[in-house]
Design an enzyme around this catalytic site. Structure first.
Site, PDB file in Angstrom:
ATOM      1  N   MET A 126       0.844  -1.196   0.000  1.00 43.22           N
ATOM      2  CA  MET A 126       0.000   0.000   0.000  1.00 43.22           C
ATOM      3  C   MET A 126       0.879   1.245   0.000  1.00 43.22           C
ATOM      4  SD  MET A 126      -2.648  -1.174   3.003  1.00 43.22           S
ATOM      5  CE  MET A 126      -1.453  -1.986   3.991  1.00 43.22           C
ATOM      6  N   GLU A 245      -6.642  -7.311  11.386  1.00 41.56           N
ATOM      7  CA  GLU A 245      -5.256  -6.854  11.250  1.00 41.56           C
ATOM      8  C   GLU A 245      -4.781  -6.134  12.520  1.00 41.56           C
ATOM      9  OE1 GLU A 245      -5.212  -4.673   7.517  1.00 41.56           O
ATOM     10  OE2 GLU A 245      -6.260  -6.333   6.545  1.00 41.56           O
ATOM     11  N   LEU A 340      16.170  -2.170  34.012  1.00 49.53           N
ATOM     12  CA  LEU A 340      16.588  -3.070  35.097  1.00 49.53           C
ATOM     13  C   LEU A 340      17.815  -3.909  34.717  1.00 49.53           C
ATOM     14  CD1 LEU A 340      13.079  -4.242  36.342  1.00 49.53           C
ATOM     15  CD2 LEU A 340      14.616  -2.593  37.441  1.00 49.53           C
ATOM     16  N   THR A 368      -0.764   4.305  12.292  1.00 50.73           N
ATOM     17  CA  THR A 368      -0.031   4.877  13.438  1.00 50.73           C
ATOM     18  C   THR A 368      -0.978   5.078  14.631  1.00 50.73           C
ATOM     19  OG1 THR A 368      -0.525   7.145  12.778  1.00 50.73           O
ATOM     20  CG2 THR A 368       1.487   6.169  11.862  1.00 50.73           C
TER      21      THR A 368
END
Ligand SMILES: Cc1cc2nc3c(=O)[nH]c(=O)nc-3n(C[C@H](O)[C@H](O)[C@H](O)COP(=O)(O)OP(=O)(O)OC[C@H]3O[C@@H](n4cnc5c(N)ncnc54)[C@H](O)[C@@H]3O)c2cc1C
Length: 380
Positions: A126, A245, A340, A368
């Site tokens: 796309m 999706e 950590l 997004t």
């Protein structure tokens, strides 16, 4: 601490064992080499096909496994919890769904069995250099010339682009019609004059997953390769499976957090600072308690979405919340957990470093975070 799934059952637990066997014995040992190469190669796809691990939620009559989203989710989860992002079986599954949901009988028969066997890796193209979030701006053009289309344009950031044997290309068949002039063409990449794979893109994470530019220079695509056989259906086809999706990203985000949590717990139990195990520091325990809480809360929501998806009742806005929340939380959680590890967390040989880098794109691809908020806000 366990994070049991509400949607699993005995059959799915056995299926998970099959997936884990393949992932740990065949995929994981080649991961370092795949990251160097920038792709996993074709052999592993064929092997996954041989074992029945591809297209597991596609109908059996087309060579699929006849399962549902949960069967594919199990595979994604077990890869995600091990930071194995090389095989984009998710994109492959999305492409297979386009065929199953929108393809003609002939298209299903020609492509789905070969996708299920791993002979053809699937990609969907796309995005273009000038159009990502705003897909209406695409410039790739497919002009009808008798019994074929002439396809010209360029695509970028295409997952599986380097290994793909079949690419669904979103193109304008009638630029004057805007969204209604958009169609999806099926391009078989083997012996395809005018088709060229560009660079294997150098990404900050997901190093073993091939992401490429694709170029189409007057590629002759047979008219029978117009998805669904009718022009102008591209946007409708693209919108049709959005919950499916987006849930893939929600599910992988949560599984990655679980894997990272477990690995970090093991690490802080071993690592000594100021004469005691790192886990004995209140800060460490509080951070892990916080992460465990987020995973538990997330599991309740994501599991419910998975159940709704399987039942066919999940709406796009809720699926977008799962994608938004999952990917944003994944980013925050991995950042906290990485801390950590101290300097070791910055070293790629540690899984947490690879997870951290891989996670960043979850907020970008598949729409997004900002686009997710747009979609959700339309339902306010
Ligand atoms: C690793 C990777 C794999 C990918 N795989 C594929 C693939 O297989 N196939 C494919 O076609 N594409 C793929 N993509 C492309 C991906 O879907 C796009 O990158 C994404 O949709 C964003 O488009 P863009 O990069 O053009 O950014 P832009 O659209 O230019 O966005 C730039 C910024 O503007 C913001 N923005 C845009 N519109 C709005 C708005 N309306 N309101 C507020 N903010 C907005 C965005 O959120 C972003 O922050 C992939 C990308 C990556 C990085």
């Amino acid at each position: 601490m366990d994070f049991p799934r509400s949607w699993t059952n005995e059959e799915l637990d056995r299926w998970r064992e099959t997936c884990v066997r393949f992932i740990t014995q065949e995929l994981e040992p080649d991961d370092a080499a795949s990251r160097e190469r920038g792709h996993v190669g074709h052999a592993i796809w064929r092997r996954a096909g041989e074992l029945g691990l591809l297209c597991t939620d596609i109908d059996e009559q087309w060579g699929g496994g006849g399962g549902d989203f949960r069967h594919t989710a199990v595979f994604y989860e077990e890869c995600a919890r091990r930071a194995l992002t090389g095989m984009a079986t998710s994109v492959h599954a999305i492409v297979a769904h386009y065929f199953q949901n929108h393809g003609t009988e002939d298209q299903k028969r020609r492509f789905l069995p070969r996708m299920a066997s791993g002979e053809l890796v699937g990609a969907i193209a796309m995005t273009e250099p000038g159009a990502g979030s705003d897909l209406q701006g695409i410039r790739t053009r497919a002009e009808r010339r008798g019994e074929h289309y002439l396809l010209s344009g360029s695509k970028t950031f295409i997952t599986n682009g380097y290994l793909a044997g079949v690419v669904l290309v979103v193109a304008k068949t009638d630029p004057a019609q805007g969204a209604r002039g958009t169609s999806i063409l099926i391009v078989e990449t083997a012996d395809c004059p005018g088709f060229r794979v560009g660079r294997l893109l150098d990404k900050m994470g997901m190093k073993a997953q091939d992401t490429s530019e694709l170029f189409f220079d007057e590629v002759e695509v047979p008219a029978g390769n117009l998805l669904g056989g009718k022009e102008g259906q591209g946007f409708y086809q693209l919108m049709g499976d959005l919950p499916y999706e987006r849930m893939i990203i929600g599910v992988t985000a949560l599984a990655c957090m679980e894997g990272a949590y477990q690995a970090t717990l093991d690490y802080v139990r071993e690592r000594k600072v100021f004469g005691k195990a790192l886990i004995e520091m209140q800060n460490t325990r509080f951070k892990l308690a916080d992460v465990a809480t987020q995973i538990k809360v997330g599991r309740a929501f994501v599991d419910r979405c998975v159940e709704q998806l399987v039942a066919g009742t999940l709406d796009t806005a809720t699926a977008s919340m799962a994608k938004l929340w999952g990917s944003e939380t994944q980013g925050r959680v991995l950042d906290e957990l990485l801390q950590l590890y101290g300097g070791y967390g910055f070293m790629n040989e540690y899984m947490i470093a690879r997870m951290y880098a891989d996670a960043r794109v979850q907020r970008i691809y598949g729409g997004t975070s900002e686009i997710m908020k747009e979609v959700i806000s339309r339902k306010l």
